[in-house]
Scaffold this motif. Structure first.
Motif, PDB file in Angstrom:
ATOM      1  N   MET A   1      21.142 -16.600  -4.737  1.00 24.18           N
ATOM      2  CA  MET A   1      19.734 -16.391  -4.421  1.00 24.18           C
ATOM      3  C   MET A   1      19.074 -15.284  -5.262  1.00 24.18           C
TER       4      MET A   1
ATOM      5  N   GLN B   1      11.750 -24.903  -5.234  1.00 20.86           N
ATOM      6  CA  GLN B   1      11.874 -25.456  -6.576  1.00 20.86           C
ATOM      7  C   GLN B   1      10.644 -26.285  -6.946  1.00 20.86           C
TER       8      GLN B   1
ATOM      9  N   LEU C   1      15.488 -19.015   3.833  1.00 19.15           N
ATOM     10  CA  LEU C   1      16.143 -19.577   2.651  1.00 19.15           C
ATOM     11  C   LEU C   1      17.597 -19.948   2.937  1.00 19.15           C
TER      12      LEU C   1
ATOM     13  N   PRO D   1      22.793 -21.810   1.957  1.00 19.85           N
ATOM     14  CA  PRO D   1      21.405 -22.055   1.568  1.00 19.85           C
ATOM     15  C   PRO D   1      20.809 -23.176   2.414  1.00 19.85           C
TER      16      PRO D   1
ATOM     17  N   THR E   1      18.921 -26.099   2.287  1.00 15.36           N
ATOM     18  CA  THR E   1      18.579 -26.972   1.163  1.00 15.36           C
ATOM     19  C   THR E   1      17.131 -27.433   1.182  1.00 15.36           C
TER      20      THR E   1
ATOM     21  N   VAL F   1      15.023 -24.503  -0.022  1.00 15.98           N
ATOM     22  CA  VAL F   1      15.312 -24.232  -1.436  1.00 15.98           C
ATOM     23  C   VAL F   1      14.669 -25.292  -2.320  1.00 15.98           C
TER      24      VAL F   1
END
Length: 200
Positions: free
Chosen positions: A121, A92, A9, A83, A85, A88
């Motif tokens: 996070m 999502q 992550l 993070p 991206t 992540v």
């Protein structure tokens, strides 16, 4: 969907560690040797991960091994972590598709520096499982089962992503599909492909 924190992550732990060595004026490889080769460093990190040592104790031991100021050392050591991206965003997309998502991490400690909160996070997951709070760490099968319990899912309903290959077999033994994370774009493609299969 179950994902590791550091190196999955987030951006790569090795790149972060190399940047830390440079910022502290350390010899290349010194930080990794302190964590992985020095007996005291190995012990205190293992103890930190299961709540037997505090982050401040880790700071003191690692600072002494490296010969640097231990003040808020974990914050400095993780200062270049960001993070990831691509991952992540994949998380999502999964949540928007109705997939439950958990973060499963061997802890870096939560006080005085909380890297999970620092990187935002602690939200956006259906479950956050930290070894420090569970008092057991990967690759113990116990922590994987607790993650499944927190999600309310069985192993075959889940996929687990980790950048350390040794953490995968215990998950596989519970029927969890695994992805050995080596490249963010490739991992995101694999996760999106799984979502596509679920949607088909």
């Amino acid at each position: 969907m179950i994902l590791d924190f550091g190196g999955v992550l987030t951006t790569r732990m090795r790149l972060n560690g190399q940047a830390f060595e440079k910022s502290e004026g350390l010899e290349p490889g010194a930080y990794f040797a302190a964590l992985n080769e020095n007996p005291e460093g190995v012990r205190v990190y293992a103890d930190l991960e299961v709540g037997r040592a505090t982050q401040e104790q880790w700071n003191e031991v690692i600072g002494k091994i490296l010969g640097i100021d231990p003040t808020d050392l974990m914050r400095r050591a993780l200062a270049n972590l960001r993070p990831e991206t691509v991952i992540v965003d994949a998380v999502q997309r999964a949540r928007e598709a109705g997939i439950k998502v958990a973060m499963l991490s061997n802890s870096f400690g939560l006080e005085p520096f909380n890297p999970y909160a620092e990187l935002g996070m602690l939200n956006g997951f259906d479950a956050v499982i930290l070894s420090e709070l569970e008092q057991v760490r990967k690759p113990s099968p116990v922590i994987y089962q607790r993650t499944l319990d927190a999600l309310g899912l069985a192993g075959p309903e889940c996929v687990f992503v980790d950048d350390h290959a040794q953490n995968l077999p215990p998950a596989e033994a519970l029927g969890i599909m695994t992805i050995h994370h080596t490249d963010p774009e490739d991992t995101a493609r694999q996760l999106d492909a799984l979502l596509g299969q679920l949607a088909a």
